[in-house]
Write a protein that holds these residues in place. Sequence first.
Motif, PDB file in Angstrom:
ATOM      1  N   GLU A  50       0.837  -1.200   0.000  1.00 45.69           N
ATOM      2  CA  GLU A  50       0.000   0.000   0.000  1.00 45.69           C
ATOM      3  C   GLU A  50       0.874   1.254   0.000  1.00 45.69           C
ATOM      4  O   GLU A  50       0.594   2.223  -0.721  1.00 45.69           O
ATOM      5  N   LEU A  51       1.936   1.221   0.767  1.00 47.48           N
ATOM      6  CA  LEU A  51       2.871   2.352   0.813  1.00 47.48           C
ATOM      7  C   LEU A  51       3.512   2.565  -0.565  1.00 47.48           C
ATOM      8  O   LEU A  51       3.623   3.703  -1.047  1.00 47.48           O
ATOM      9  N   ARG A  73       2.252   1.714  -3.459  1.00 50.71           N
ATOM     10  CA  ARG A  73       1.212   2.211  -4.369  1.00 50.71           C
ATOM     11  C   ARG A  73       1.054   3.727  -4.221  1.00 50.71           C
ATOM     12  O   ARG A  73       1.025   4.469  -5.208  1.00 50.71           O
ATOM     13  N   LEU A  74       0.967   4.189  -2.966  1.00 46.95           N
ATOM     14  CA  LEU A  74       0.801   5.622  -2.706  1.00 46.95           C
ATOM     15  C   LEU A  74       2.039   6.405  -3.157  1.00 46.95           C
ATOM     16  O   LEU A  74       1.919   7.484  -3.743  1.00 46.95           O
ATOM     17  N   ARG A  75       3.210   5.847  -2.904  1.00 51.45           N
ATOM     18  CA  ARG A  75       4.441   6.547  -3.291  1.00 51.45           C
ATOM     19  C   ARG A  75       4.592   6.643  -4.807  1.00 51.45           C
ATOM     20  O   ARG A  75       5.105   7.642  -5.311  1.00 51.45           O
ATOM     21  N   SER A  83       2.100   7.050  -6.836  1.00 54.11           N
ATOM     22  CA  SER A  83       1.230   8.173  -7.206  1.00 54.11           C
ATOM     23  C   SER A  83       1.911   9.501  -6.881  1.00 54.11           C
ATOM     24  O   SER A  83       1.875  10.441  -7.682  1.00 54.11           O
ATOM     25  N   ILE A  84       2.530   9.583  -5.706  1.00 54.79           N
ATOM     26  CA  ILE A  84       3.236  10.810  -5.306  1.00 54.79           C
ATOM     27  C   ILE A  84       4.342  11.127  -6.318  1.00 54.79           C
ATOM     28  O   ILE A  84       4.494  12.277  -6.744  1.00 54.79           O
ATOM     29  N   ARG A 109      -1.752  15.348  -4.275  1.00 54.55           N
ATOM     30  CA  ARG A 109      -0.545  14.838  -3.593  1.00 54.55           C
ATOM     31  C   ARG A 109      -0.782  14.734  -2.083  1.00 54.55           C
ATOM     32  O   ARG A 109      -0.400  13.758  -1.457  1.00 54.55           O
ATOM     33  N   CYS A 146      -2.719  11.759  -1.089  1.00 56.86           N
ATOM     34  CA  CYS A 146      -1.848  10.568  -1.012  1.00 56.86           C
ATOM     35  C   CYS A 146      -1.031  10.573   0.279  1.00 56.86           C
ATOM     36  O   CYS A 146      -0.940   9.550   0.966  1.00 56.86           O
ATOM     37  N   LEU A 153      -1.321   5.355   7.403  1.00 56.75           N
ATOM     38  CA  LEU A 153      -0.680   4.037   7.313  1.00 56.75           C
ATOM     39  C   LEU A 153       0.510   3.967   8.277  1.00 56.75           C
ATOM     40  O   LEU A 153       0.679   2.994   9.030  1.00 56.75           O
ATOM     41  N   ARG A 160      14.002   7.421   1.607  1.00 62.18           N
ATOM     42  CA  ARG A 160      12.997   7.704   0.572  1.00 62.18           C
ATOM     43  C   ARG A 160      13.158   9.144   0.068  1.00 62.18           C
ATOM     44  O   ARG A 160      13.131   9.397  -1.131  1.00 62.18           O
TER      45      ARG A 160
END
Lengths: 123, 123
Positions: A34-35, A37-39, A41-42, B56, B59, B66, B79
Amino acid sequence: MTTSHTSDENTNPAAANGARGGAGTETDEAVRAELARLRDSIDNIDAAVVHMLAERFKCTQQVGHLKANHHLPPADPAREARQIARLRELAESAKLDPAFAEKLLNFIIAEVIRHHETIAKSA
Amino acid sequence: MTTSHTSDENTNPAAANGARGGAGTETDEAVRAELARLRDSIDNIDAAVVHMLAERFKCTQQVGHLKANHHLPPADPAREARQIARLRELAESAKLDPAFAEKLLNFIIAEVIRHHETIAKSA
């Protein structure tokens, strides 16, 4: 199949994970997915923003040359006040913190004015 | 070269501008029109950026929840280092100052971390 003392763990890793009682590699895996997936998008959004801002600076560079050639001041407080009011409204309707939108615009405008001053000096 | 009525304006645009006092000549009109055209583009781009950033933050709010739910730290330096390196490359290929792109990302990340901390406190 390899020999082991507890064949359950070798033949069925998923069940073995479950048996450990959620201390959780399965949950960890889901969280990581999930992390990720979100990253993703970011990262896509950031690429879009970088390209929008590259285009914005192309416009402001032209404004800078226009101002330098016609001896207009690099900063324009009335225009900036209108921009800020408009962006705060847009931010609000997009559910973005208006104070953040204003700070961001000020950050970008400060960079633009530095560019305009450089252009004016070299004109 | 721009068209002008007197040789004075061609040889000494600064003096000519001063003499006109900025009152509605043809050149002034053209400059104003060009400035308005560029500013319209800047306003369109700003609206796009505000909406991209609203998306953004949607997200990053999810990332914040999370992280809070799974007791992960709000900041993730590894990251962030990857994001910065990638954005600098993207900026360079888009002819945007990579130093500016990095400063901007740091500005946005600082805001995101503040959000994550707020979420973590209320979790």
